[in-house]
Write a protein that holds these residues in place. Structure first.
Motif, PDB file in Angstrom:
ATOM      1  N   UNK A   1       0.868  -1.019   0.114  1.00  0.00           N
ATOM      2  CA  UNK A   1      -0.414   0.045   0.234  1.00  0.00           C
ATOM      3  C   UNK A   1       0.855   0.901   0.260  1.00  0.00           C
ATOM      4  N   UNK A   2       0.121   2.239   0.804  1.00  0.00           N
ATOM      5  CA  UNK A   2       0.791   3.927   1.218  1.00  0.00           C
ATOM      6  C   UNK A   2       2.060   4.290   1.566  1.00  0.00           C
ATOM      7  N   UNK A   3       2.116   2.803   3.205  1.00  0.00           N
ATOM      8  CA  UNK A   3       3.020   2.702   3.646  1.00  0.00           C
ATOM      9  C   UNK A   3       3.657   1.447   3.278  1.00  0.00           C
ATOM     10  N   UNK A   4       5.300   1.739   3.606  1.00  0.00           N
ATOM     11  CA  UNK A   4       6.115   0.338   3.247  1.00  0.00           C
ATOM     12  C   UNK A   4       6.329  -0.379   4.540  1.00  0.00           C
ATOM     13  N   UNK A   5       6.859  -1.787   4.185  1.00  0.00           N
ATOM     14  CA  UNK A   5       7.045  -2.268   5.088  1.00  0.00           C
ATOM     15  C   UNK A   5       8.070  -1.560   5.978  1.00  0.00           C
ATOM     16  N   UNK A   6       9.455  -0.809   5.415  1.00  0.00           N
ATOM     17  CA  UNK A   6      10.149  -0.106   5.433  1.00  0.00           C
ATOM     18  C   UNK A   6      10.101   1.214   6.558  1.00  0.00           C
ATOM     19  N   UNK A   7       8.471   2.076   6.146  1.00  0.00           N
ATOM     20  CA  UNK A   7       7.981   3.359   6.100  1.00  0.00           C
ATOM     21  C   UNK A   7       7.726   2.788   7.726  1.00  0.00           C
ATOM     22  N   UNK A   8       7.141   1.826   7.931  1.00  0.00           N
ATOM     23  CA  UNK A   8       6.673   0.932   9.220  1.00  0.00           C
ATOM     24  C   UNK A   8       8.057   0.845   9.893  1.00  0.00           C
ATOM     25  N   UNK A   9       8.338   0.021   9.735  1.00  0.00           N
ATOM     26  CA  UNK A   9       9.774   0.096  10.837  1.00  0.00           C
ATOM     27  C   UNK A   9      10.280   1.367  11.003  1.00  0.00           C
ATOM     28  N   UNK A  10      11.047   2.348  10.413  1.00  0.00           N
ATOM     29  CA  UNK A  10      11.123   3.538  11.008  1.00  0.00           C
ATOM     30  C   UNK A  10      10.239   3.630  11.405  1.00  0.00           C
ATOM     31  N   UNK A  11       8.654   3.798  11.343  1.00  0.00           N
ATOM     32  CA  UNK A  11       7.836   4.040  12.522  1.00  0.00           C
ATOM     33  C   UNK A  11       8.046   4.203  13.905  1.00  0.00           C
ATOM     34  N   UNK A  12       8.465   2.339  14.140  1.00  0.00           N
ATOM     35  CA  UNK A  12       8.475   1.562  15.078  1.00  0.00           C
ATOM     36  C   UNK A  12       9.270   1.833  16.071  1.00  0.00           C
ATOM     37  N   UNK A  13      10.623   1.911  14.897  1.00  0.00           N
ATOM     38  CA  UNK A  13      12.003   2.496  15.975  1.00  0.00           C
ATOM     39  C   UNK A  13      12.293   3.546  16.314  1.00  0.00           C
ATOM     40  N   UNK A  14      11.269   4.665  15.757  1.00  0.00           N
ATOM     41  CA  UNK A  14      11.423   5.963  16.279  1.00  0.00           C
ATOM     42  C   UNK A  14      10.459   6.114  17.653  1.00  0.00           C
ATOM     43  N   UNK A  15      10.485   5.535  18.122  1.00  0.00           N
ATOM     44  CA  UNK A  15       9.510   5.304  19.019  1.00  0.00           C
ATOM     45  C   UNK A  15       9.594   4.681  20.034  1.00  0.00           C
ATOM     46  N   UNK A  16      10.691   5.282  21.555  1.00  0.00           N
ATOM     47  CA  UNK A  16      10.691   4.468  22.226  1.00  0.00           C
ATOM     48  C   UNK A  16      10.055   3.293  22.883  1.00  0.00           C
ATOM     49  N   UNK A  17       7.912   3.710  22.860  1.00  0.00           N
ATOM     50  CA  UNK A  17       7.772   2.263  23.423  1.00  0.00           C
ATOM     51  C   UNK A  17       7.436   0.746  22.087  1.00  0.00           C
ATOM     52  N   UNK A  18       7.955   1.211  21.280  1.00  0.00           N
ATOM     53  CA  UNK A  18       7.848  -0.251  20.188  1.00  0.00           C
ATOM     54  C   UNK A  18       9.574  -0.415  19.413  1.00  0.00           C
ATOM     55  N   UNK A  19      10.603   0.939  19.888  1.00  0.00           N
ATOM     56  CA  UNK A  19      11.988   0.546  19.359  1.00  0.00           C
ATOM     57  C   UNK A  19      12.398  -0.610  19.685  1.00  0.00           C
ATOM     58  N   UNK A  20      11.532  -1.446  20.841  1.00  0.00           N
ATOM     59  CA  UNK A  20      12.699  -2.809  21.427  1.00  0.00           C
ATOM     60  C   UNK A  20      11.533  -3.885  20.573  1.00  0.00           C
ATOM     61  N   UNK A  21      10.714  -4.016  20.282  1.00  0.00           N
ATOM     62  CA  UNK A  21       9.899  -4.845  19.508  1.00  0.00           C
ATOM     63  C   UNK A  21      11.263  -5.319  18.544  1.00  0.00           C
ATOM     64  N   UNK A  22      11.480  -6.916  18.124  1.00  0.00           N
ATOM     65  CA  UNK A  22      12.112  -7.434  17.553  1.00  0.00           C
ATOM     66  C   UNK A  22      10.781  -7.152  16.220  1.00  0.00           C
ATOM     67  N   UNK A  23      11.742  -7.393  14.734  1.00  0.00           N
ATOM     68  CA  UNK A  23      10.914  -7.077  13.143  1.00  0.00           C
ATOM     69  C   UNK A  23      12.000  -8.075  12.487  1.00  0.00           C
ATOM     70  N   UNK A  24      11.150  -8.954  12.122  1.00  0.00           N
ATOM     71  CA  UNK A  24      11.408  -9.860  10.454  1.00  0.00           C
ATOM     72  C   UNK A  24      10.831  -9.607   9.782  1.00  0.00           C
ATOM     73  N   UNK A  25      11.672  -8.683   7.902  1.00  0.00           N
ATOM     74  CA  UNK A  25      11.412  -8.227   6.780  1.00  0.00           C
ATOM     75  C   UNK A  25      10.909  -9.921   6.248  1.00  0.00           C
TER      76      UNK A  25
END
Length: 234
Positions: free
Chosen positions: A57-81
């Protein structure tokens, strides 16, 4: 029951449902989202891991990962692409965003489940370290004005906090723990990334370059020994 909550984000509904079914067989609790927009509207803080497609869609997985890593509450959640973008540059880009693994499509469900187990095991190990008190001598490494706190996963340079993704932090910790030792790229990959995960050697070079740029005057202490690797030299 493993009792770990996982979110699968992919615009292929059949793939989402297949991953959910097989991960639930392993004892995980699994939710699905068919777009990054849908996922970002959820409370992501409840998840132990996110399996994330790239091309959506409009928000890619790259963008979602950046949003998560930029949020202190979410930055520690592991991501597997999990993605069809399978070039070396794509893999490096994904890992450089802070992802914990990168699986190229098509893949076997057995492989995905093994990667999930590996990443969650590593994340659980990291969580146990974070519970240690900051006064524990083993939690701190200092070099002049550079300080690493393994309990808080925090790096400061001359009193200013410098944000380091997990892999950069672990590489720096390894080098500072063994000052004077040169680590080959193969050693970095073996110690920082699980042995069963295929990661190209260029990822080590990318992380070293970023570390040097973030550490200011201390970046020059990370030396290159041509044909051998990298290390911290006083």
């Amino acid at each position: 029951m493993i009792n770990k909550k996982i979110l699968v984000v992919d615009d292929e509904t059949t793939l989402c449902d297949t991953l959910r079914f097989n991960l639930e067989l392993e004892g995980y609790e699994v939710d699905t989202a068919y777009s990054a927009e849908e996922a970002l509207a959820m409370d992501l803080s409840v998840y132990a891991l996110v399996l994330l497609d790239v091309m959506m869609g409009e928000i890619s997985g790259w963008q979602m990962a950046r949003i998560m890593k930029g949020n202190p509450r979410l930055a520690g959640i592991p991501i597997i692409f999990c993605t069809a973008k399978d070039s070396e540059d794509d893999m490096v880009a994904g890992l450089d965003l802070g992802a914990d693994d990168y699986i190229s499509k098509p893949y076997s469900i057995r492989n995905v489940v093994a990667r999930v187990r590996s990443v969650l095991r590593r994340a659980s190990s990291g969580a146990s370290v974070q519970q240690a008190g900051p006064g524990d001598d083993n939690c701190l490494i200092t070099y002049e004005g550079l300080t690493l706190n393994s309990a808080l996963k925090r790096c400061t340079v001359d009193g200013t906090e410098v944000r380091l993704p997990r892999k950069e932090f672990e590489m720096l910790w390894l080098m500072l723990s063994h000052r004077g030792k040169i680590f080959s790229r193969e050693e970095f990959l073996k110690k920082i990334w699980p042995e069963e995960i295929v990661v190209v050697e260029r990822v080590v070079d990318v992380n070293i370059t970023r570390l040097r740029s973030k550490l200011g005057q201390y970046g020059r202490m990370i030396v290159t020994r041509s044909g051998y690797g990298y290390g911290w030299q006083d």
